[in-house]
Design a protein around this motif. Structure first.
Motif, PDB file in Angstrom:
ATOM      1  N   HIS A  36       6.784   6.916  -2.958  1.00 42.26           N
ATOM      2  CA  HIS A  36       7.087   6.406  -4.299  1.00 42.26           C
ATOM      3  C   HIS A  36       6.686   7.414  -5.355  1.00 42.26           C
ATOM      4  O   HIS A  36       5.928   8.349  -5.102  1.00 42.26           O
ATOM      5  N   GLN A  73      -1.078   8.271  -6.081  1.00 36.84           N
ATOM      6  CA  GLN A  73      -1.895   7.211  -5.487  1.00 36.84           C
ATOM      7  C   GLN A  73      -3.280   7.715  -5.136  1.00 36.84           C
ATOM      8  O   GLN A  73      -3.430   8.691  -4.408  1.00 36.84           O
ATOM      9  N   HIS A 127       4.165   6.987   3.488  1.00 42.97           N
ATOM     10  CA  HIS A 127       2.831   6.720   4.029  1.00 42.97           C
ATOM     11  C   HIS A 127       2.746   5.293   4.550  1.00 42.97           C
ATOM     12  O   HIS A 127       3.669   4.490   4.344  1.00 42.97           O
TER      13      HIS A 127
HETATM   14 FE   LIG Z   1       1.640   3.714  -1.810  1.00 45.39          FE
END
Ligand SMILES: [Fe+2]
Length: 455
Positions: A148, A152, A189
């Protein structure tokens, strides 16, 4: 569907009026001309920017149609904080629980933690519902996402396996409580648990940082080719890419730059190949020749490997802040990367019983706090010159605006993520270089850029 008209909020109205005034000033439109442009009865624009008449959607649409501005340029932010903070209690977080299936089976339990319209944090508490018996990245039980946009920062609690894929290479990293990972955009992931009998969850603190907002909207118009061409690529020579970009921008030939910088033209040609690097003295000469600052010629690099930077708790740096003998906090450094110099991820243990001077902190960053463990933990903060306090419990999460003085006391453990907002270093330099009174007018321009009475 919520039917609240967000434009009716008085604070939003005040910012709408100021934006409308600021836009008309930029376009050099005195009130009477603005009335004509927007098809309004004489005197209306003056009342709109004075706040005597509410700014409606129709006005905004008319302005975006008549003037070379976007609707979003006329829309202010909505401040959803209460006295500069937002607190989401653990019970509200639990109430947002959603089970997300992958391949027809429950894979994650998601719970929201605090979010604000002011910060780009999109932090979720995520429990792993899939347990594996090995650490193989190709275990068929592992369900990968597509990656995405958002960066993160992942904080691990319990026996969690972290899976990451970078340009086709898959890895599995077994992790324990306190371990953390910083991940770059669009890398697929996944997460699983290694033990069905132990709690296994993560705090997946995603945030847009400098990528969401205006840059994404601008590139959506410029297109894919522009996005490819504009990317400074670490697999090439970053300094040469920066220098070439400035030569194009300033319409300079390498020979012209060499003359200005007092360098041999062959030396500039060599630097443009990227095969040699410029020592500090040459950087200063080139910067002067380009009329830029040396920092503009410094490439930004990442220390990630295959898209991630891992920080195991066992070898994390730890330190205390505050005076010797009266330390305010014990800090443990979490994963981070030089690509994001304005991001700070830390695990914080408050040490003081009272918010004495040493405990107060203030930063230019937006702050997200998740309460990992609470033990008489309290947050004190200052808003509008008044001090406020809140008791904190495990599972609560807090958003704090930039520059809000805050102190945490008691014991317990906090996960803190600080990120830069839109007011980045370039903007801060620009604010500092405005003429007197400039910062106030920048925040709320309510007047015509000249006086009708003359001066
Ligand atoms: Fe994620």
């Amino acid at each position: 569907m919520p039917d609240t008209d967000i434009l009716q909020d008085p604070a939003v109205q005040a910012r709408l009026s100021a934006l409308l005034r600021s836009t008309a000033n930029d376009l050099k439109r005195p009130d009477a001309y603005a009335d004509t442009d927007l098809g309004l009865p004489t005197g209306t624009f003056a009342r709109l920017v004075d706040g005597a008449e509410p700014v409606s959607w129709q006005i905004l649409v008319a302005a975006a149609a008549a003037w070379p501005v976007n609707l979003r340029d006329l829309l202010p932010l909505q401040d959803d904080t209460d006295r500069d903070v937002r607190i989401l209690r653990a019970a509200e977080s639990e109430a947002s629980s959603r089970i997300l299936d992958r391949a027809g089976r429950p894979y994650y339990e998601y719970r929201d933690t605090v979010m604000s319209r002011l910060g780009s944090f999109r932090p979720e508490w995520i429990r792993m519902l899939c347990t594996v018996a090995d650490n193989e990245p190709d275990n068929p039980a592992v369900q990968w996402n597509r990656g995405h946009l958002l960066y993160q920062l992942t904080y691990v609690v319990g026996p969690v396996n972290y899976y990451c894929s970078w340009n086709g290479t898959r890895r599995c990293i077994p992790m324990r409580t306190g371990d953390s990972v910083f991940g770059l955009p669009y890398a697929p992931h996944s997460f699983t648990s290694r033990d069905p009998d132990e709690p296994a969850y993560i705090l997946a603190l995603t945030y847009g940082g400098d990528l969401t907002g205006d840059p994404q909207r601008e590139l959506a118009v410029l297109g894919e080719q522009a996005a490819h061409d504009l990317a400074y690529r670490p697999d090439g020579h970053l300094f040469a890419q920066l220098l070439t970009s400035f030569l194009h921008a300033k319409m300079l030939s390498p020979a012209e730059l060499a003359g200005r910088a007092g360098l041999d033209p062959r030396r500039v040609e060599a630097l443009l190949t990227g095969k040699v690097s410029a020592p500090p003295t040459e950087l200063a000469q080139l910067a002067a020749g380009l009329r830029v600052n040396v920092r503009d010629l410094m490439p930004v690099t990442s220390a990630t490997t295959d898209g991630i930077s891992v920080q195991f708790a066992a070898d994390a740096r730890r330190w205390r802040t505050g005076a010797d003998g009266a330390a305010a906090y014990e800090i443990t450094e979490l994963a981070g990367d030089p690509l994001h110099p304005h991001t700070t991820a830390v695990d914080v243990r408050p040490l003081l019983p009272q918010p004495t001077d040493a405990a107060w902190m203030r930063t230019y960053q937006h702050q997200y706090v998740y309460v990992l463990e609470a033990d008489g933990t309290r947050m004190s903060w200052d808003s509008g010159g008044r001090q406020h306090e809140a008791e904190l419990h495990a599972g609560d999460s807090i958003y704090l605006k930039p520059q809000v003085p805050v102190a945490f006391t008691g014991a317990g453990r906090l996960l803190v993520l600080r990120i830069a907002g839109a007011v980045r270093a370039d903007v801060r330099f620009a604010l500092g270089h405005m003429a007197g009174g400039g910062q106030d007018r920048y925040v709320r321009d309510t007047q015509l850029w000249y006086s009708n009475e003359g001066k």
